[in-house]
Design a protein around this motif. Structure first.
Motif, PDB file in Angstrom:
ATOM      1  N   VAL A 213      74.821  70.602  40.426  1.00  0.00           N
ATOM      2  CA  VAL A 213      73.463  70.865  40.958  1.00  0.00           C
ATOM      3  C   VAL A 213      73.267  72.332  41.325  1.00  0.00           C
ATOM      4  N   THR A 214      74.364  73.073  41.394  1.00  0.00           N
ATOM      5  CA  THR A 214      74.258  74.510  41.700  1.00  0.00           C
ATOM      6  C   THR A 214      73.958  75.333  40.438  1.00  0.00           C
ATOM      7  N   ALA A 215      74.037  74.714  39.276  1.00  0.00           N
ATOM      8  CA  ALA A 215      73.832  75.479  38.030  1.00  0.00           C
ATOM      9  C   ALA A 215      72.365  75.894  37.896  1.00  0.00           C
ATOM     10  N   VAL A 217      69.141  76.676  35.720  1.00  0.00           N
ATOM     11  CA  VAL A 217      68.634  76.200  34.424  1.00  0.00           C
ATOM     12  C   VAL A 217      67.427  77.041  34.025  1.00  0.00           C
ATOM     13  N   ALA A 233      65.503  69.376  35.507  1.00  0.00           N
ATOM     14  CA  ALA A 233      66.503  70.124  36.279  1.00  0.00           C
ATOM     15  C   ALA A 233      66.080  70.205  37.752  1.00  0.00           C
ATOM     16  N   HIS A 236      66.714  67.094  39.460  1.00  0.00           N
ATOM     17  CA  HIS A 236      68.163  66.921  39.625  1.00  0.00           C
ATOM     18  C   HIS A 236      68.693  67.790  40.763  1.00  0.00           C
ATOM     19  N   ASN A 238      68.583  71.327  40.668  1.00  0.00           N
ATOM     20  CA  ASN A 238      69.035  72.645  40.197  1.00  0.00           C
ATOM     21  C   ASN A 238      67.981  73.727  40.413  1.00  0.00           C
TER      22      ASN A 238
END
Ligand code: ATR
Length: 279
Positions: A213-215, A217, A233, A236, A238
């Motif tokens: 979840v830290t990525a 996008v 995203a 989710h 992100n």
């Protein structure tokens, strides 16, 4: 000082078609905001006219111009110089008159992409980046991720051979398009560099369950502004960066070179462009 129209610094964008281009709106906004004399025009240039048009811009002492589809590669042999970054990417999106009649080809898509990412989110080159797509946009993105020191880049494309070709120029691990959900594991950055999700194109089918979840996008598609990928995203958890930023930031270097002042990418500019997009 007010210049006569004939002497006015002149730049523009060439493409075929070019009516959809948002570049005139961006550059004219800055010209007005900064109170500069200058003009920026959209010029439709079919492929057969490209050489003659470049000559006529030279004769007309244009400060330079942006280049869009389908001329980004074919213009290269018609220019006097290509800077090393554009050479590595194999495409030119910005031409600058650097001397009397000398046109230099540059690529500001790649730095524009990175500037937009940095403005929108915290980026960690120590974590893997997943790049979807292996077309022209992807080439510019791989070049700048490489420059930014990304240690692991996972490159996935429907046509795997195209991805393998790209990975011969830029260090990337090629994966299978069908494995895209699993290859999100542990990633810190996910980039859609395909045309999927654009208005009128098929959807990008992807399951983000394995993406941390830290990525961050991001999507190069900006019509619609919030693509299905970005909405998914966001839901989710992100952080997301939309594709409009890349378009705005890529314009900065060209404007600075042509008109002598470095413009800022502001919320006011973004709002002005969004109106034209009907967003
Ligand atoms: P650009 O130069 O703007 O990147 P492009 O060269 O046409 O445009 O590339 C479009 C990208 O979208 C490619 O990665 C393409 O995948 P292929 O190389 O397999 O064609 C990708 N793309 C387009 N339609 C797709 C689809 N239906 N499914 C998966 N990928 C698709």
């Amino acid at each position: 000082m007010t210049l006569r129209a004939g002497m006015m610094p002149r730049a523009g964008v060439i493409g075929w078609p070019v009516g959809h281009s948002l570049s005139p709106r961006i550059h004219r906004f800055w010209l007005k905001e900064l109170g500069l004399d200058g003009c920026y025009e959209a010029v439709v240039v079919p492929p057969d006219w490209l050489g003659d048009m470049v000559d006529s811009f030279r004769l007309g002492r244009w400060r330079g111009f942006n280049v869009t589809v389908p001329h980004k590669e074919t213009i290269m042999p018609l220019l006097d110089r290509i800077d090393p970054a554009a050479r590595a990417i194999g495409a030119v999106n910005t031409v600058v008159a650097v001397g009397d009649g000398i046109f230099e080809g540059r690529n500001t898509d790649a730095p524009g992409f990175m500037a937009s990412l940095h403005a929108g989110a915290a980026i960690d080159p120590g974590r893997p980046a997943v790049v979807l797509g292996a077309g022209g946009a992807s080439r510019a993105i791989l070049a700048i991720l490489n420059d930014a020191g990304f240690r692991e880049i996972r490159l996935l494309n429907r046509d795997r051979v195209r991805a393998e070709c790209l990975a011969a120029s830029f260090p990337a691990i090629v994966g299978d398009w069908s494995d895209r959900n699993a290859l999100l594991e542990g990633a810190g950055l996910l980039i859609n560099a395909t045309s999927l999700g654009m208005t009128g194109q098929p959807a990008l089918e992807i399951d983000l369950a394995r993406l941390p979840v830290t990525a961050v996008v991001t999507d190069i598609v900006y019509r619609p502004l919030m693509t299905d990928l970005l909405l998914k995203a966001q839901a989710h958890g992100n952080p997301v960066v939309d594709g409009l930023g890349m378009l705005l930031y890529q314009a900065v270097e060209g404007f600075a070179a042509w008109f002598g002042v470095r413009p800022a990418v502001t919320q006011a500019l973004r709002a002005h462009v969004l109106v034209a997009m009907g967003a």
